[in-house]
Design a protein around this motif. Structure first.
Motif, short mmCIF file in Angstrom:
data_model
loop_
_atom_site.label_atom_id
_atom_site.label_comp_id
_atom_site.label_asym_id
_atom_site.label_seq_id
_atom_site.Cartn_x
_atom_site.Cartn_y
_atom_site.Cartn_z
N GLY A 66 -41.05 30.65 -7.35
CA GLY A 66 -40.86 32.02 -7.91
C GLY A 66 -39.83 32.74 -7.35
N ASP A 67 -39.03 33.61 -8.08
CA ASP A 67 -37.94 34.57 -7.66
C ASP A 67 -36.82 33.64 -7.36
N LEU A 68 -36.49 32.51 -7.83
CA LEU A 68 -35.29 31.77 -7.66
C LEU A 68 -34.42 31.71 -8.93
N LYS A 69 -33.08 32.08 -8.96
CA LYS A 69 -32.38 31.89 -10.03
C LYS A 69 -31.34 30.39 -9.73
N LEU A 70 -31.48 29.49 -10.59
CA LEU A 70 -31.12 28.30 -10.58
C LEU A 70 -29.59 28.11 -11.38
N VAL A 71 -28.68 27.24 -10.61
CA VAL A 71 -27.35 26.90 -11.26
C VAL A 71 -27.21 25.56 -11.08
N VAL A 72 -27.24 24.58 -11.91
CA VAL A 72 -26.98 23.36 -11.82
C VAL A 72 -25.66 22.86 -11.89
N CYS A 73 -25.30 21.95 -10.64
CA CYS A 73 -23.81 21.49 -10.92
C CYS A 73 -23.95 19.95 -11.18
N ALA A 74 -23.46 19.57 -12.41
CA ALA A 74 -23.50 18.21 -12.75
C ALA A 74 -22.26 17.75 -13.32
#
Length: 263
Positions: free
Chosen positions: A99-107
């Motif tokens: 919880g309380d985590l914002k994710l950015v996916v580097c692909a």
């Protein structure tokens, strides 16, 4: 003689406005002319790095990208590590549970995040020039290099301990700032990537100079006799380095290069 220089970007080579030092092109040209290789080492993706440099130099320097998950040398990838699909989806579920985590996916084909606030988009834009919204992370295709996580509760006290407890050495969880951390395949780091670059170029630690400011730089700093932490860097990182460079807003990297590396 210094034969290889590697520098972190944010908080190190770049000032707080994300600009290179004014004398960087001149210093880089002098380094290349004398046969000293220069490598960028960053948590950013390759696409978020190469546009920062004058076009005539882009294929003449090396890029350690995604905190070591992808290295580009001579304009071509030479060392790539990716998160397997099953591990990636497991990681998404674990982050949701924490919880309380914002994710950015580097692909392989871009940088992606979910729909969010303008404040979050601005924060992501500080590090990634191009980033796109997806409705679901599982819609992302292609290889996944890393997961960048924004943790407003503090990476060192919240997200990292929770991820380390679950994944252990299966994944590398590297803190890159007070609210940012990167998650890559186990064993991946800027240090491992720099070691591979040293071997490829035939350069020793005595011939290597490294600049950094935060914990994700430590492994590569330990591979250089000429290890510099920025004056604005974390105090614990300073204790591990042989030297302290002037802060990033006063051209600390180029100042030390001119003082110690140019002959």
């Amino acid at each position: 003689m210094i034969k290889l220089i590697a520098s972190d970007m944010d908080g190190t080579l770049l000032d707080d406005e994300k600009r290179l030092p004014e004398d960087f092109p001149e210093v880089l040209e002098s380094l290349l002319r004398q046969g000293t290789a220069f490598a960028v080492a960053s948590g950013r993706t390759y696409k978020a790095l190469d546009h920062l440099f004058p076009e005539e130099y882009r294929n003449r320097i090396s890029y350690i990208c995604d905190n070591g998950a992808c290295t580009v040398h001579g304009g071509k990838p030479v060392n790539v590590s990716t998160l397997g699909r099953a591990t990636f989806e497991e990681l998404l579920n674990v982050c949701d549970d924490i919880g309380d985590l914002k994710l950015v996916v580097c692909a392989e084909n871009g940088v992606f995040h979910l729909r969010d606030t303008e404040e979050f988009y601005h924060e992501v834009g500080r590090y990634y020039k191009d980033h796109s919204i997806v409705e679901k992370f599982t819609d992302i295709t292609g290889d996944i290099y890393k997961l960048a996580i924004c943790d407003m509760r503090g990476t060192m006290v919240h997200g990292k301990p929770a991820l380390d407890k679950i994944f252990g050495e299966r994944l590398s969880v590297l803190v890159s700032g007070e609210i940012w951390m990167d998650v890559m395949p186990g064993g991946v780091s800027k240090g491992k990537a720099l070691a591979a670059l040293q071997e490829m170029l035939g350069v020793t630690r005595e011939e290597t100079m490294v600049f950094g400011d935060y914990f994700n730089d430590v492994e590569m700093l330990m591979l250089a006799d000429w290890s510099f932490c920025m004056e604005n860097g974390h105090e614990d990182v300073k204790k591990l380095c042989r030297f302290t460079a002037p802060d990033n807003n006063h051209g600390g990297v180029t100042d030390c290069i001119k003082r110690y590396a140019l002959v």
